[in-house]
Write a protein that holds these residues in place. Structure first.
Motif, PDB file in Angstrom:
ATOM      1  N   THR A 106       1.159  -1.296  -0.082  1.00 14.42           N
ATOM      2  CA  THR A 106       0.075   0.442   0.070  1.00 14.42           C
ATOM      3  C   THR A 106       0.780   1.278  -0.053  1.00 14.42           C
ATOM      4  N   ASN A 107       1.941   1.600   0.555  1.00 13.78           N
ATOM      5  CA  ASN A 107       3.010   2.605   0.886  1.00 13.78           C
ATOM      6  C   ASN A 107       4.124   2.455  -0.373  1.00 13.78           C
ATOM      7  N   ALA A 108       3.991   1.252  -1.394  1.00 11.49           N
ATOM      8  CA  ALA A 108       4.728   1.217  -2.875  1.00 11.49           C
ATOM      9  C   ALA A 108       5.426   2.106  -3.403  1.00 11.49           C
ATOM     10  N   VAL A 109       4.558   2.881  -4.134  1.00 16.19           N
ATOM     11  CA  VAL A 109       4.429   3.333  -4.983  1.00 16.19           C
ATOM     12  C   VAL A 109       5.150   5.181  -4.346  1.00 16.19           C
ATOM     13  N   GLN A 110       4.144   5.321  -2.803  1.00 15.64           N
ATOM     14  CA  GLN A 110       4.950   6.300  -2.661  1.00 15.64           C
ATOM     15  C   GLN A 110       6.747   6.116  -1.656  1.00 15.64           C
ATOM     16  N   GLY A 125      13.634   0.441  -8.678  1.00 11.96           N
ATOM     17  CA  GLY A 125      12.184  -0.482  -8.934  1.00 11.96           C
ATOM     18  C   GLY A 125      12.508  -1.848  -7.344  1.00 11.96           C
ATOM     19  N   GLY A 126      11.753  -1.902  -7.661  1.00 11.20           N
ATOM     20  CA  GLY A 126      11.047  -2.750  -6.164  1.00 11.20           C
ATOM     21  C   GLY A 126      11.113  -4.314  -6.340  1.00 11.20           C
ATOM     22  N   GLU A 127      11.664  -4.688  -5.304  1.00  6.03           N
ATOM     23  CA  GLU A 127      11.784  -6.213  -5.119  1.00  6.03           C
ATOM     24  C   GLU A 127      10.473  -7.096  -4.985  1.00  6.03           C
ATOM     25  N   TRP A 128      10.549  -7.790  -5.580  1.00  9.62           N
ATOM     26  CA  TRP A 128       8.976  -8.770  -5.447  1.00  9.62           C
ATOM     27  C   TRP A 128       9.043 -10.043  -4.281  1.00  9.62           C
ATOM     28  N   LEU A 129       8.122  -9.920  -3.539  1.00  7.89           N
ATOM     29  CA  LEU A 129       7.879 -11.256  -2.828  1.00  7.89           C
ATOM     30  C   LEU A 129       6.909 -12.295  -3.689  1.00  7.89           C
ATOM     31  N   VAL A 130       7.830 -13.609  -4.118  1.00  9.14           N
ATOM     32  CA  VAL A 130       6.461 -14.630  -4.461  1.00  9.14           C
ATOM     33  C   VAL A 130       5.221 -15.152  -3.998  1.00  9.14           C
ATOM     34  N   SER A 131       4.214 -15.282  -4.573  1.00  8.85           N
ATOM     35  CA  SER A 131       3.219 -15.589  -4.301  1.00  8.85           C
ATOM     36  C   SER A 131       3.129 -16.646  -4.994  1.00  8.85           C
ATOM     37  N   PHE A 132       2.422 -17.993  -4.218  1.00 11.55           N
ATOM     38  CA  PHE A 132       2.027 -19.086  -5.239  1.00 11.55           C
ATOM     39  C   PHE A 132       0.988 -19.863  -4.689  1.00 11.55           C
ATOM     40  N   GLU A 134      -3.155 -17.360  -4.746  1.00 12.89           N
ATOM     41  CA  GLU A 134      -3.739 -15.879  -4.584  1.00 12.89           C
ATOM     42  C   GLU A 134      -4.642 -14.817  -3.801  1.00 12.89           C
ATOM     43  N   SER A 135      -4.114 -15.634  -2.534  1.00  9.86           N
ATOM     44  CA  SER A 135      -4.100 -14.808  -1.437  1.00  9.86           C
ATOM     45  C   SER A 135      -3.881 -13.461  -0.827  1.00  9.86           C
ATOM     46  N   HIS A 136      -2.777 -13.286  -2.329  1.00 18.60           N
ATOM     47  CA  HIS A 136      -1.952 -11.973  -1.942  1.00 18.60           C
ATOM     48  C   HIS A 136      -3.140 -11.000  -2.881  1.00 18.60           C
ATOM     49  N   LEU A 137      -3.593 -11.271  -2.910  1.00 18.95           N
ATOM     50  CA  LEU A 137      -4.698 -10.294  -4.896  1.00 18.95           C
ATOM     51  C   LEU A 137      -5.804  -9.518  -4.034  1.00 18.95           C
ATOM     52  N   GLU A 138      -6.465  -9.934  -2.531  1.00 21.07           N
ATOM     53  CA  GLU A 138      -7.100  -9.038  -2.447  1.00 21.07           C
ATOM     54  C   GLU A 138      -6.349  -8.402  -0.212  1.00 21.07           C
ATOM     55  N   GLN A 139      -5.022  -9.099  -0.391  1.00 20.02           N
ATOM     56  CA  GLN A 139      -4.225  -8.499   1.008  1.00 20.02           C
ATOM     57  C   GLN A 139      -3.849  -7.152   0.541  1.00 20.02           C
ATOM     58  N   ASP A 140      -3.960  -6.601   1.862  1.00 22.17           N
ATOM     59  CA  ASP A 140      -2.870  -4.685   1.981  1.00 22.17           C
ATOM     60  C   ASP A 140      -2.410  -5.510   3.187  1.00 22.17           C
ATOM     61  N   PHE A 141      -1.247  -4.807   1.954  1.00 24.32           N
ATOM     62  CA  PHE A 141       0.649  -5.069   2.975  1.00 24.32           C
ATOM     63  C   PHE A 141       1.077  -3.353   2.708  1.00 24.32           C
ATOM     64  N   VAL A 142       2.148  -3.369   3.510  1.00 26.36           N
ATOM     65  CA  VAL A 142       3.156  -2.390   3.499  1.00 26.36           C
ATOM     66  C   VAL A 142       4.450  -3.206   2.665  1.00 26.36           C
ATOM     67  N   VAL A 143       5.511  -2.650   2.698  1.00 20.97           N
ATOM     68  CA  VAL A 143       6.822  -2.822   2.204  1.00 20.97           C
ATOM     69  C   VAL A 143       7.545  -3.692   3.627  1.00 20.97           C
ATOM     70  N   LEU A 235      11.082  -4.665   0.255  1.00 20.48           N
ATOM     71  CA  LEU A 235       9.801  -5.811  -0.730  1.00 20.48           C
ATOM     72  C   LEU A 235       8.474  -4.460  -1.047  1.00 20.48           C
ATOM     73  N   ALA A 236       8.129  -4.115  -2.242  1.00 19.07           N
ATOM     74  CA  ALA A 236       7.842  -3.703  -2.442  1.00 19.07           C
ATOM     75  C   ALA A 236       6.331  -3.985  -2.969  1.00 19.07           C
ATOM     76  N   SER A 237       6.364  -5.318  -3.770  1.00 14.48           N
ATOM     77  CA  SER A 237       5.176  -5.707  -4.762  1.00 14.48           C
ATOM     78  C   SER A 237       5.157  -7.372  -4.454  1.00 14.48           C
ATOM     79  N   ARG A 238       3.831  -7.872  -4.668  1.00 16.16           N
ATOM     80  CA  ARG A 238       3.549  -9.018  -4.747  1.00 16.16           C
ATOM     81  C   ARG A 238       3.626 -10.059  -5.888  1.00 16.16           C
TER      82      ARG A 238
END
Length: 245
Positions: A106-110, A125-132, A134-143, A235-238
């Motif tokens: 949620t704070n990735a762009v900022q 560029g950001g770093e990614w957390l790999v999701s195996f 679909e649990s990440h699709l509707e989660q709110d999380f921060v860097v 980690l800015a993204s999933r």
């Protein structure tokens, strides 16, 4: 090829967002509308406003509930053609890509804009957390703290908790704006933020972000020789392993 534009943003608005986040909405994408809805919610949840840019192809149109700028091309597009179109259509200081099944903190762009402003970088560029799943699709999380995650070089990635992709850190050996990682499970692109080449200056909002983020950016960024790129150590993204175009 022709296209139509809808929900166009006001180019003269004084509070226009600094960043366009674009996404190719491929006409053959499985679960397209479900993914689009949670993608749009993810962008609305950002800690600073962003300007979406959705690219539809093959004459597809957006659902009525999508209150975001979107463009419909009358012919099929490859994902690279869709990205090219979005880049050309964007009018903000910065632009970035976020694929249909990937999500931003949620704070990735900022965080990335503050890094760009504080370090006077044109590309972050950001770093990614790999999701195996679909649990990440509707989660709110921060860097997240990069060093609380794990990196394993196996490709395709094997299911493991807190697995980072390793592109933002350089561990996987893939840097840069257009690095596409292809595997049997599909494709993925490292989400990056970069300044439009015709942006002559960063406005006062960027200066405020830079001042707020300057201290945090110290000791949390590093550059690579041969590339004018700064990678955020967070980690800015999933990212999902389950789709491709």
């Amino acid at each position: 090829m022709k296209f139509r534009s809808f929900n166009a943003p006001d180019s003269n608005a004084p509070d226009r967002p600094l960043v366009t986040v674009f996404c190719a909405v491929w006409h053959k994408q499985p679960n397209k509308l479900e993914l689009l809805r949670s993608h749009w919610e993810n962008l609305k949840a950002q800690s600073i406003p962003v300007e979406p840019c959705y690219i539809f192809d093959n004459g597809d149109v957006a659902p009525d509930w999508l209150e975001a700028p979107w463009h419909s091309f009358d012919a099929p597009l490859t994902i690279y053609e869709a990205w090219s179109a979005a880049t050309a259509l964007a009018q903000t200081n910065y632009i970035m890509n976020l694929n249909m099944d990937d999500r931003l903190a949620t704070n990735a762009v900022q965080t990335m804009v503050a890094t760009a402003a504080a370090t006077k970088s044109a590309l972050v560029g950001g770093e990614w957390l790999v999701s195996f799943d679909e649990s990440h699709l509707e989660q709110d999380f921060v860097v997240e703290d990069l060093w609380k995650t794990n990196f394993i070089a196996d490709w395709p990635p094997k299911a493991q908790a807190d697995l980072r992709l390793g592109s933002g850190t350089g561990e996987r050996g893939t840097y840069g704006l257009g690095d596409t990682l292809e595997s049997e499970t599909g494709g993925a692109v490292v989400s990056q933020l970069f300044r439009q080449p015709n942006a002559d200056q960063i406005d006062r909002r960027l200066d405020l972000l830079a001042n707020a983020g300057q201290q945090k950016m110290q000791n949390h960024t590093h550059s690579y020789d041969r590339r004018p790129v700064l990678f955020r150590r967070g980690l800015a993204s999933r990212i999902s392993t389950s789709s491709g175009q």
